[in-house]
Design an enzyme around this catalytic site. Structure first.
Site, mmCIF file in Angstrom:
data_model
loop_
_atom_site.group_PDB
_atom_site.id
_atom_site.type_symbol
_atom_site.label_atom_id
_atom_site.label_comp_id
_atom_site.label_asym_id
_atom_site.label_seq_id
_atom_site.Cartn_x
_atom_site.Cartn_y
_atom_site.Cartn_z
ATOM 1 C CE1 TYR A 67 12.753 31.164 6.016
ATOM 2 C CE2 TYR A 67 12.678 28.796 5.685
ATOM 3 C CZ TYR A 67 12.595 30.083 5.179
ATOM 4 O OH TYR A 67 12.336 30.271 3.850
ATOM 5 C CE LYS B 40 -0.558 -0.304 4.998
ATOM 6 N NZ LYS B 40 -1.299 -1.021 6.043
ATOM 7 N NE ARG C 284 -7.295 0.482 10.318
ATOM 8 C CZ ARG C 284 -6.030 0.327 9.965
ATOM 9 N NH1 ARG C 284 -5.135 1.279 10.217
ATOM 10 N NH2 ARG C 284 -5.625 -0.764 9.356
ATOM 11 C CG MET D 151 9.406 23.174 0.688
ATOM 12 S SD MET D 151 8.432 24.268 -0.353
ATOM 13 C CE MET D 151 7.170 24.795 0.789
#
Ligand SMILES: *Cc1c(COP(=O)(O)O)cnc(C)c1O
Length: 388
Positions: free
Chosen positions: A274, A54, A152, A327
């Site tokens: 940052y 998956k 689930r 990023m």
């Protein structure tokens, strides 16, 4: 370079040629993947060992992973969605493919068209599949998913009893697997495992006999009582840890490396990146490296002043990652690395044998599954060991 002057820096990464324009490279070692499947197959004894594909095979690429597993002897695969099933079918015409989502309303022809087996998780799904099989005049294969406590997907006991009392439903299709899924398999000592196993035994006995499956990677390592007829490992195939607080016996499959774009001198008191969250204490050389959270290097791996962060490697030289992950970039302290090695264009391995996916995700407060499945498409991918 002199061999007695500390660690030997061997710029071994990546081992296969990549375009000079590649800034970050993900290497998937298919030899290690096949060895991992063989090991799990061995450990599962008489039970069949399937492979879980998956989310694009946990982010590593469904097609090459499926081919490599097939070449090692794997015959049954699990995917999440019909689309993933179709992709798996394209590369594996002969395989058995189960779709864990179950049956989406009206999507029956998509399963039938690509010979996919829905993992039926509720009575309405069973009714739809049975009706479709009758309309087509074919008893098509499906799995039945029983809930044993995960809450689930899967049938609760009440639905299972109704199904057991409906021979006309059960006879309309072929039940090739009865399965359930463990909630706490990553903690071997959790009593929930045994509770779910006993519940699975009790519930499956209400249905006509069919092959059974309970174990994911963690369940497989819980031992033979959890194996039933088929085991469904995912993360362990890809080298991830199946059990917390236990040594990981699997081989490393995934390595991530990125190039240094620039190296700069930074003086004491100056900050990096940052938020100015990391201040250097002494004259340092800082490398800016071409991998960031858009590539899957989690922002939670950011390092503020005084924190111990992840470490990358230039050859054998460890380089502490410092400052915020942005990023597109991370920054690392390369002060201790000879400048001819820590230079523009040099590779820094940020995940691999020495810093594993689990090392990174332990620090980031998440799990290997998340990091792998979120590796970015921008990363250049290389498959080692494609020849059998
Ligand atoms: C994802 C999944 C698996 C594989 O789990 P791992 O922990 O990665 O081995 C097995 N079964 C089901 C139902 C799953 O959703």
């Amino acid at each position: 370079m002199s061999r007695d002057a500390g660690p030997v820096a061997v710029p071994t990464y990546p081992r296969v040629p990549v375009p000079l324009s590649a800034r970050a490279v993900l290497t998937v070692d298919l030899h290690a993947l096949r060895a991992n499947w063989a090991r799990l197959n061995q450990a599962s004894g008489r039970a069949e060992c399937a492979g879980v594909l998956k989310a694009d095979a946990y982010g590593l690429g469904l097609a090459p992973i499926a081919k490599a597993l097939t070449s090692e002897g794997c015959k049954t695969f699990f995917v999440a969605s019909v689309d993933e099933g179709r992709a798996a079918r394209e590369v594996q015409p002969g395989a058995t493919i189960y779709v864990l989502d179950g049956l989406l309303p009206g999507a029956e022809p998509h399963y039938a068209g690509f010979d996919l087996r829905p993992v039926l998780a509720s009575l309405p799904e069973v009714r739809d599949w049975a009706a479709y099989c009758r309309a087509r005049g074919r008893r098509m294969a499906a799995a039945i998913h029983i809930d044993t406590g995960l809450n689930r997907l899967g049938m609760p006991e009440s639905e299972l009893e109704e199904l057991a009392a409906s021979p006309e439903l059960l006879s309309a299709f072929e039940t090739t697997l009865v399965m359930s899924h463990l909630a706490c398999a990553d903690h071997a000592e959790d009593p929930m495992n045994e509770r779910q196993r006993l519940r699975f035994e009790a519930l499956r006995a209400k249905l006509p006999p069919a092959p059974a499956s309970l174990a994911n990677s963690g369940g497989l390592f819980l031992g033979q009582p959890y194996h039933f007829d088929l085991v469904r490992p995912g993360i362990a195939l890809y080298g991830g840890r199946a059990h917390e607080n236990k040594p990981n016996p699997m081989q490393t499959v995934v390595r991530l490396a990125a190039k240094i774009l620039q190296v700069r001198e930074v003086s004491p008191g100056q900050s990096i990146g940052y938020g100015a969250t990391y201040k250097v204490a002494k004259p340092s050389r800082i490398a800016t490296i071409a991998v960031g959270y858009a590539d899957g290097f989690l922002r939670a791996l950011s390092v503020a002043t005084g924190e111990a962060g992840p470490v990358g490697y230039i050859g054998d030289y460890p380089v502490p990652i410092v400052g915020r992950v942005s990023m597109d970039f991370i920054t690392a302290d390369v002060t201790e690395v000879p400048p001819e090695l820590a230079r523009r264009g040099a590779w820094v391995e940020v995940m691999g044998h020495r810093v594993t996916v689990d090392d990174l995700t332990d620090r980031a407060g998440t799990i290997g599954y998340e990091l792998l499945s979120r590796l970015g498409q921008r990363v250049y991918r290389v498959y080692e060991g494609t020849g059998v």
